[in-house]
Write a protein that holds these residues in place. Structure first.
Motif, PDB file in Angstrom:
ATOM      1  N   ASP A   1       0.844  -1.198   0.000  1.00 42.46           N
ATOM      2  CA  ASP A   1       0.000   0.000   0.000  1.00 42.46           C
ATOM      3  C   ASP A   1       0.877   1.245   0.000  1.00 42.46           C
ATOM      4  OD1 ASP A   1      -1.837   1.982   0.333  1.00 42.46           O
ATOM      5  OD2 ASP A   1      -2.440   1.418   2.364  1.00 42.46           O
ATOM      6  N   PHE A   2       1.093   1.777  -1.215  1.00 37.79           N
ATOM      7  CA  PHE A   2       1.828   3.027  -1.351  1.00 37.79           C
ATOM      8  C   PHE A   2       0.846   4.188  -1.546  1.00 37.79           C
ATOM      9  CE2 PHE A   2       4.718   5.838  -4.035  1.00 37.79           C
ATOM     10  CZ  PHE A   2       5.493   6.251  -2.963  1.00 37.79           C
ATOM     11  N   ARG A   3      -0.420   3.921  -1.252  1.00 35.42           N
ATOM     12  CA  ARG A   3      -1.475   4.907  -1.491  1.00 35.42           C
ATOM     13  C   ARG A   3      -1.841   5.659  -0.221  1.00 35.42           C
ATOM     14  NH1 ARG A   3      -6.369   2.911  -5.145  1.00 35.42           N
ATOM     15  NH2 ARG A   3      -4.591   2.765  -6.559  1.00 35.42           N
ATOM     16  N   THR A   4      -2.022   4.945   0.890  1.00 39.17           N
ATOM     17  CA  THR A   4      -2.438   5.570   2.133  1.00 39.17           C
ATOM     18  C   THR A   4      -1.339   6.465   2.694  1.00 39.17           C
ATOM     19  OG1 THR A   4      -3.801   3.637   2.656  1.00 39.17           O
ATOM     20  CG2 THR A   4      -3.280   5.140   4.472  1.00 39.17           C
ATOM     21  N   GLY A   5      -1.707   7.707   2.961  1.00 42.52           N
ATOM     22  CA  GLY A   5      -0.769   8.618   3.592  1.00 42.52           C
ATOM     23  C   GLY A   5       0.297   9.190   2.684  1.00 42.52           C
ATOM     24  N   GLU A   6       0.190   8.952   1.363  1.00 41.15           N
ATOM     25  CA  GLU A   6       1.182   9.485   0.420  1.00 41.15           C
ATOM     26  C   GLU A   6       0.527  10.511  -0.492  1.00 41.15           C
ATOM     27  OE1 GLU A   6       4.290   9.117   0.362  1.00 41.15           O
ATOM     28  OE2 GLU A   6       4.651   7.384   1.650  1.00 41.15           O
ATOM     29  N   ASN A   7       1.045  11.709  -0.456  1.00 37.80           N
ATOM     30  CA  ASN A   7       0.491  12.797  -1.260  1.00 37.80           C
ATOM     31  C   ASN A   7       1.548  13.327  -2.213  1.00 37.80           C
ATOM     32  OD1 ASN A   7      -1.938  12.728   0.279  1.00 37.80           O
ATOM     33  ND2 ASN A   7      -0.924  13.938   1.868  1.00 37.80           N
ATOM     34  N   PHE A   8       1.254  13.295  -3.507  1.00 33.70           N
ATOM     35  CA  PHE A   8       2.186  13.794  -4.512  1.00 33.70           C
ATOM     36  C   PHE A   8       1.458  14.724  -5.467  1.00 33.70           C
ATOM     37  CE2 PHE A   8       3.950   9.707  -3.208  1.00 33.70           C
ATOM     38  CZ  PHE A   8       5.266  10.044  -2.957  1.00 33.70           C
ATOM     39  N   THR A   9       2.205  15.692  -5.977  1.00 35.67           N
ATOM     40  CA  THR A   9       1.734  16.516  -7.084  1.00 35.67           C
ATOM     41  C   THR A   9       2.879  16.637  -8.073  1.00 35.67           C
ATOM     42  OG1 THR A   9       2.456  18.604  -6.076  1.00 35.67           O
ATOM     43  CG2 THR A   9       0.207  17.853  -5.571  1.00 35.67           C
ATOM     44  N   LEU A  10       2.567  17.032  -9.291  1.00 35.42           N
ATOM     45  CA  LEU A  10       3.604  17.120 -10.312  1.00 35.42           C
ATOM     46  C   LEU A  10       4.581  18.260 -10.056  1.00 35.42           C
ATOM     47  CD1 LEU A  10       1.447  16.437 -13.493  1.00 35.42           C
ATOM     48  CD2 LEU A  10       2.955  14.848 -12.292  1.00 35.42           C
ATOM     49  N   LYS A  11       4.142  19.291  -9.313  1.00 38.36           N
ATOM     50  CA  LYS A  11       4.998  20.460  -9.116  1.00 38.36           C
ATOM     51  C   LYS A  11       5.486  20.585  -7.674  1.00 38.36           C
ATOM     52  CE  LYS A  11       2.931  23.127 -12.892  1.00 38.36           C
ATOM     53  NZ  LYS A  11       2.199  24.372 -13.267  1.00 38.36           N
ATOM     54  N   GLN A  12       4.554  20.624  -6.694  1.00 38.23           N
ATOM     55  CA  GLN A  12       4.976  20.869  -5.321  1.00 38.23           C
ATOM     56  C   GLN A  12       5.727  19.683  -4.713  1.00 38.23           C
ATOM     57  OE1 GLN A  12       1.930  21.672  -6.406  1.00 38.23           O
ATOM     58  NE2 GLN A  12       1.924  23.916  -6.199  1.00 38.23           N
ATOM     59  N   ARG A  13       5.262  18.455  -4.987  1.00 37.86           N
ATOM     60  CA  ARG A  13       5.919  17.264  -4.429  1.00 37.86           C
ATOM     61  C   ARG A  13       5.928  16.149  -5.468  1.00 37.86           C
ATOM     62  NH1 ARG A  13       4.730  12.597  -0.601  1.00 37.86           N
ATOM     63  NH2 ARG A  13       6.706  12.268   0.491  1.00 37.86           N
ATOM     64  N   PRO A  14       6.797  16.241  -6.450  1.00 35.59           N
ATOM     65  CA  PRO A  14       6.849  15.201  -7.488  1.00 35.59           C
ATOM     66  C   PRO A  14       7.420  13.905  -6.938  1.00 35.59           C
ATOM     67  CG  PRO A  14       8.642  16.762  -7.795  1.00 35.59           C
ATOM     68  CD  PRO A  14       7.787  17.325  -6.698  1.00 35.59           C
ATOM     69  N   LEU A  15       6.970  12.809  -7.520  1.00 36.68           N
ATOM     70  CA  LEU A  15       7.492  11.493  -7.150  1.00 36.68           C
ATOM     71  C   LEU A  15       8.965  11.391  -7.538  1.00 36.68           C
ATOM     72  CD1 LEU A  15       6.757   8.554  -6.174  1.00 36.68           C
ATOM     73  CD2 LEU A  15       6.468   8.018  -8.618  1.00 36.68           C
ATOM     74  N   ARG A  16       9.789  10.881  -6.618  1.00 36.74           N
ATOM     75  CA  ARG A  16      11.198  10.618  -6.889  1.00 36.74           C
ATOM     76  C   ARG A  16      11.488   9.145  -6.624  1.00 36.74           C
ATOM     77  NH1 ARG A  16      11.724  15.317  -3.754  1.00 36.74           N
ATOM     78  NH2 ARG A  16      12.666  14.090  -2.067  1.00 36.74           N
TER      79      ARG A  16
END
Length: 522
Positions: free
Chosen positions: A407-422
Motif C-alpha cells: 500500500d503506497f497509497r495511504t498517507g502518500e500525497n504527490f503533485t507534479l509540481k509541489q511534491r513530485p514522485l522521486r
C-alpha cells in the motif's frame, strides 16, 4: 534520465548533470518562441527530432570520412551543410524536400520521417532553429548520457504541457525505474512494451543493463545484442509518438541494424506478436474503448468498426485495459515476467474482469501488487497499480500461492509540481520486494501484506482492490493542498462511475468496459 531538473540521475556526476541541464535549457529556450507562433511543445520536440537526426547522421558521415572509412548514411543531395546554407523560402522548401526524401528510406529513416511535416512555417524561426541552435552543437562530441538525458528531459517538459496532451504518453520515470529494479532484466532477455509511448520502459531497461552489465563484461554477441536493440521491442499506435521513442532510443546509444525494428508502429492488439517476451514492462492506455470486434475463447463477439480475432484471449470484452492484460499474459514466454501498470477497475470489475483474474491467478504466478497514489501521472486523478506476475508451465494446481500487496497509497500525497514522485520514495517498496530472492523470504509490514490464493478466490468477484486498516504510522504525512484534494475527489468519482458502468454493462444497459477518457503510456 532525470526526475527533476535539480537532481542528477543515478550514477551521473553533478558536472554531467549540470551540462545536461544547460543543454536542455538551450534547446527548450526556443519552445516559448515557437509556442507564440502556434507550435505546441510536443510538435517542437518532434521538429527537433528531425533536425537532430539529420545533424547526427551528417556528423557520423564526416567522422567516417576523417577516419578514412567513408560510408554514406544520408541519401545523395541531402546533407546538413546544404540545409544550413539556405535562407528564407529556399530553406523552407529544401527542409520539406529533406523530410520527404528521408521518409522514403527504409529502417530507422522511415520510422522517424514517414509522414513528417514542417510545422514551423515562419522561415525566420526555422532558420534560427537550424543555424543558431542545432547547427552550433557538435552532437557527436556529446556523450550518450548527455544526449539521451537531454532528449528525455525535453520529452518530460513537453509532457507537462497540458494543452498538447503529451502527458498521456509519459509514465513517471521514477516509477519505471523502480519497476525495472524489481524485474531485473538480463542481457539475454527479450524486453517488450506493447504500448511503448516515448519508450520510457525500454530505456530504463537499457539503463539498468548498462549499469549492471558493463560492456567490457559481456561477450561480443551480447554487446551487439544490446547496442543494436535486438533485446528490445516496442509497439506504439501513434506514429508521431513512435518516432519520438525511436529517437529516444537512438540518443541513448541503441542504434538498430538497417532493417531492425526496435520500435514498431501499429496496434499490439490487432496482430500476432512478432516476438515473444521474457520480460514485459508496460503501461497500457487507460480508459479508451476499442473501436473493434473482439472474439475470444468464449466465442462471443462485441462489434464495432474493426476486428480483433484473437483465439488467445480468455474472454470477450471491449475494455482495452483487460484486453492488454490478456495480450501481455499470452505474450510472455514460459518463466517470463511482467510488470504492468493497471487502473483500479481492472482489479474489481466483474464479468470479463473476474474471468481474467481467475485465469491469471490459476495459470500464472501473480505475486505482487503495488497500489499507487494519485498525483504522479500527468492525467489528473488516476488511481492505478502495478501488477507483477510470471508465466509458468500448465499445471493442475494454481501457480499463485500468495499475492503480496504493498500500500503506497495511504498517507502518500504527490503533485507534479509541489511534491513530485522521486525514485527514493519507492525504495521501501523495492527493498520489501526483495528483487532476485524467493518470495517466501519477504517480511510483512504495515504497508506490505500477503494474501493467499484461497483468500483471493473467496473474495466476491475475485476482487483484488485490497486495502486494510492502518495504524498511526500510516497516517497522512502532510496537510493536503487544494490540488491534491481535487485530484482525490476526481479519482473517487471516476472509480464510482466505473463501478456503475460495470453494473450497467452486466445488466445489459451499457457498453461493457466504457471508461472515463484518460490515458497513460510509457
Amino acid at each position: 534520465m532525470t526526475d527533476t531538473l535539480n537532481q542528477a540521475p543515478e550514477g551521473e556526476s553533478r558536472e554531467t548533470a549540470a551540462h545536461t541541464r544547460s543543454l536542455v535549457d538551450r534547446l527548450w529556450s526556443y519552445c516559448d518562441v515557437l509556442r507564440d507562433a502556434g507550435v505546441p511543445a510536443i510538435d517542437y520536440v518532434e521538429q527537433l527530432t528531425y533536425l537532430l537526426f539529420l545533424k547526427m547522421m551528417d556528423e557520423q558521415e564526416k567522422k567516417n570520412a576523417r577516419r578514412g572509412k567513408p560510408h554514406r548514411v544520408l541519401p545523395l543531395g541531402i546533407d546538413w551543410d546544404t540545409l544550413a546554407g539556405k535562407k528564407g523560402e529556399d530553406l523552407k522548401e529544401y527542409y520539406e524536400h529533406v523530410l520527404e526524401v528521408l521518409g522514403e528510406r527504409p529502417g530507422m529513416f522511415r520510422l522517424i520521417f514517414l509522414g513528417a511535416q514542417n510545422k514551423i512555417q515562419a522561415t525566420g524561426l526555422l532558420e534560427r532553429l537550424i543555424k543558431d541552435l542545432i547547427g552550433k552543437i557538435q552532437w557527436s562530441k556529446e556523450g550518450v548520457d548527455v544526449k539521451g538525458d537531454a532528449y528525455e528531459e525535453l520529452l518530460a517538459r513537453s509532457a507537462s504541457d497540458v494543452k498538447s496532451g503529451a502527458g498521456q504518453y509519459f509514465t513517471p520515470r521514477p516509477l519505471i525505474r523502480a519497476m525495472v529494479d524489481c524485474v531485473r532484466p538480463t542481457p539475454e532477455d527479450t524486453i517488450v512494451d506493447p504500448a511503448c509511448g516515448t519508450g520510457g520502459f525500454l530505456l530504463a531497461a537499457n539503463e539498468y543493463l548498462r549499469r549492471e552489465y558493463p560492456a567490457e563484461s559481456l561477450d561480443p554477441d551480447l554487446r551487439n545484442r544490446l547496442s543494436r536493440g535486438h533485446a528490445f521491442h516496442g509497439i506504439e499506435l501513434v506514429r508521431s509518438t513512435a518516432r519520438l521513442a525511436a529517437m529516444n532510443m537512438l540518443t541513448h546509444g541503441v542504434v538498430p541494424s538497417e532493417n531492425q525494428e526496435v520500435i514498431e508502429v501499429g496496434d499490439a492488439l490487432l496482430a500476432e506478436p512478432k516476438v515473444r517476451a521474457s520480460v514485459v514492462l508496460a503501461n497500457p492506455p487507460f480508459g479508451q474503448k476499442s473501436a473493434i470486434t473482439v472474439i475470444g475463447d468464449d466465442k462471443k463477439a462485441v462489434k464495432d468498426e474493426a476486428v480483433y480475432a484473437s483465439r488467445d484471449f480468455w474472454v470477450t470484452t471491449k475494455n482495452k485495459q483487460l484486453n492488454f492484460l490478456q495480450h501481455i499474459a499470452k505474450l510472455l514466454k514460459i518463466d517470463g515476467r511482467a510488470a504492468v501498470v493497471l487502473p483500479d477497475n481492472v482489479l474489481f470489475e466483474g464479468g470479463a474482469g473476474e474471468t481474467i483474474r481467475r485465469r491469471l491467478l490459476k495459470e500464472y504466478d501473480v505475486h505482487t501488487l503495488l497500489r499507487l497514489p494519485t498525483g504522479i501521472f500527468y492525467a489528473g486523478g488516476v488511481k492505478a497499480n502495478v501488477l507483477f506476475f510470471e508465466r509458468r508451465r500448465p499445471s493442475e494446481t494454481p501457480w499463485t500461492s500468495q499475492l503480496w500487496v504493498y500500500d503506497f497509497r495511504t498517507g502518500e500525497n504527490f503533485t507534479l509540481k509541489q511534491r513530485p514522485l522521486r525514485r527514493e520514495h519507492l525504495q521501501d517498496f523495492v527493498d520489501s520486494y526483495l528483487p532476485g530472492k524467493p518470495h517466501d523470504e519477504r517480511v510483512a509490514t504495515d504497508r506490505f501484506r500477503p494474501f493467499t490464493y484461497e483468500e483471493l478466490i473467496a473474495r466476491e468477484k475475485v476482487n483484488l482492490d485490497i486495502s486494510w486498516p492502518r495504524d498511526g504510522s500510516g497516517g497522512e504525512t502532510a496537510p493536503r493542498t487544494p490540488e491534491e484534494i481535487a485530484h482525490s475527489i476526481a479519482a473517487d468519482l471516476r472509480a464510482a462511475l466505473t463501478q456503475i458502468e460495470a453494473i450497467a454493462a452486466a445488466l445489459g444497459h451499457g457498453a461493457e468496459g466504457e471508461q472515463p477518457p484518460f490515458a497513460e503510456s510509457s
